[in-house]
Design a protein around this motif. Structure first.
Motif, mmCIF file in Angstrom:
data_model
loop_
_atom_site.group_PDB
_atom_site.id
_atom_site.type_symbol
_atom_site.label_atom_id
_atom_site.label_comp_id
_atom_site.label_asym_id
_atom_site.label_seq_id
_atom_site.Cartn_x
_atom_site.Cartn_y
_atom_site.Cartn_z
ATOM 1 N N ASP A 18 -0.085 4.873 3.283
ATOM 2 C CA ASP A 18 0.278 3.564 2.550
ATOM 3 C C ASP A 18 -1.080 3.059 1.766
ATOM 4 O O ASP A 18 -1.953 3.228 2.581
ATOM 5 N N GLY A 21 -1.034 2.446 -4.243
ATOM 6 C CA GLY A 21 -0.829 1.544 -5.534
ATOM 7 C C GLY A 21 -2.048 0.297 -5.424
ATOM 8 O O GLY A 21 -2.600 0.389 -6.407
ATOM 9 N N ARG A 22 -2.354 -0.374 -4.215
ATOM 10 C CA ARG A 22 -3.246 -1.120 -4.396
ATOM 11 C C ARG A 22 -4.701 -0.629 -4.383
ATOM 12 O O ARG A 22 -5.478 -1.256 -5.153
ATOM 13 N N ARG A 31 -0.856 2.867 -11.271
ATOM 14 C CA ARG A 31 -0.536 3.391 -9.663
ATOM 15 C C ARG A 31 -0.500 4.709 -9.335
ATOM 16 O O ARG A 31 -0.876 5.470 -8.281
ATOM 17 N N ARG A 69 11.925 2.200 -6.608
ATOM 18 C CA ARG A 69 10.711 1.766 -7.590
ATOM 19 C C ARG A 69 10.844 2.267 -8.992
ATOM 20 O O ARG A 69 11.885 2.959 -9.384
HETATM 21 C C1 IPE Z 1 2.231 4.624 -0.482
HETATM 22 O O1 IPE Z 1 1.726 3.980 -1.079
HETATM 23 C C2 IPE Z 1 2.950 6.170 -1.066
HETATM 24 C C3 IPE Z 1 4.136 5.935 -1.304
HETATM 25 C C4 IPE Z 1 4.973 5.065 -0.869
HETATM 26 C C5 IPE Z 1 4.962 6.794 -1.935
HETATM 27 P P1 IPE Z 1 2.086 2.771 -2.184
HETATM 28 O O2 IPE Z 1 2.642 3.397 -3.318
HETATM 29 O O3 IPE Z 1 3.157 2.204 -1.396
HETATM 30 O O4 IPE Z 1 0.866 1.847 -2.374
HETATM 31 P P2 IPE Z 1 1.016 0.286 -2.099
HETATM 32 O O5 IPE Z 1 1.321 -0.100 -0.876
HETATM 33 O O6 IPE Z 1 1.684 -0.314 -3.311
HETATM 34 O O7 IPE Z 1 -0.588 0.028 -2.208
#
Ligand code: IPE
Ligand code: IPE
Ligand code: MG
Length: 242
Positions: A18, A21-22, A31, A69
């Motif tokens: 996880d 995105g951040r 992202r 998403r």
């Molecule tokens: C994890 O990173 C990847 C997937 C869920 C596919 P995120 O995309 O959830 O990243 P954050 O949590 O928004 O930072």
């Protein structure tokens, strides 16, 4: 295969990857750049686990909830998964990695399933690390599918309701080939399972780090393994030294 110098190594490590995105947001990037960088981190983690002599690595790549998403991001993730398999398959075969898809296969595209089946078939006899890729995976959905499977066996007269036990529930799960995870690592700092391995995590040790998945390096993996080595797993019993 090089054996680890670490003691008390977990046989099965599962990772909730996880924070992509951040990671991107902090760099003012879209992202998807975080997801792309996440694949690089995954490659490192697979090689590290394999070199350490870990038997099974399960990675959470796409949850059943991740369909919610934005369409653009979902499409990117599906495409990234497809391309990663095409690009990495030869090396994974060479490294003796055995690939298994865990998740609901019914709603995946023909193309993705095809490449996936090929990867599973071509690596089925490999003797190194078992890599379970959790894609379109949800722990609750897995239990629903397992329940249906057992109910069908009962309906066919092959299984008596009173004979339902932990063992045949285990056998009906996507993860039937693997032991329960000894250690679950979550990057990105959230203190939750997010529908990952709900049944199998009953006695897993949980290790959460604030490091975002694209930044997760061998050193971080090693730290998680060292933390695990110091845990006392009691499984409901009294401490050994008392
Ligand atoms: C994890 O990173 C990847 C997937 C869920 C596919 P995120 O995309 O959830 O990243 P954050 O949590 O928004 O930072
Ligand atoms: C869990 O991460 C799923 C994967 C890593 C594939 P999420 O980012 O989807 O989890 P939540 O939404 O923070 O619980
Ligand atoms: Mg997330």
């Amino acid at each position: 295969m090089r054996k680890s110098e670490l003691s008390n190594l977990p046989a099965h490590v599962a990772i909730i990857m996880d924070g992509n995105g951040r990671w991107a947001r902090r760099r003012a990037m879209p992202r998807f750049m975080g997801h792309r960088q996440g694949v690089a981190a995954l490659k490192k983690a697979v090689r590290y686990a394999s070199n350490q002599g870990i038997e099974t690595l399960t990675v959470y790549a796409f949850s059943t909830e991740n369909w919610q998403r934005p369409q653009e991001e979902v499409d990117f993730l599906l495409d990234l998964m497809y391309k990663t398999f095409v690009q990495e398959i030869e090396e994974l075969i060479e490294e003796q990695v055995r690939i298994i898809l865990i998740g609901d296969r019914t709603s995946l595209s023909h193309e993705l399933l095809e490449i996936w089946t090929q990867a599973e078939e071509r690596t089925a006899n490999n003797t190194g690390l078992t890599l379970n890729v959790a894609f379109n995976y949800g722990g609750r959905q897995e239990l629903v599918a397992a329940t249906k499977n057992l109910a069908e066996q009962v309906a066919r007269g092959e299984l008596a309701p009173e004979d339902i036990n932990e063992e045949n529930i285990n056998t009906a799960l996507y993860t039937w080939r693997s032991p329960d995870p000894d250690l679950i690592i979550r990057t990105g700092g959230e203190l939750r399972l997010s529908n990952f391995l709900l049944w199998q995590a009953a006695y897993s040790e949980i290790y959460v780090t604030d490091i975002l998945w694209p930044d997760f390096k061998e050193r971080d993996f090693s730290e998680a393994l060292q933390a695990y080595a110091h845990r006392e797993r009691r499984f409901g019993q009294v401490p050994v030294k008392e």
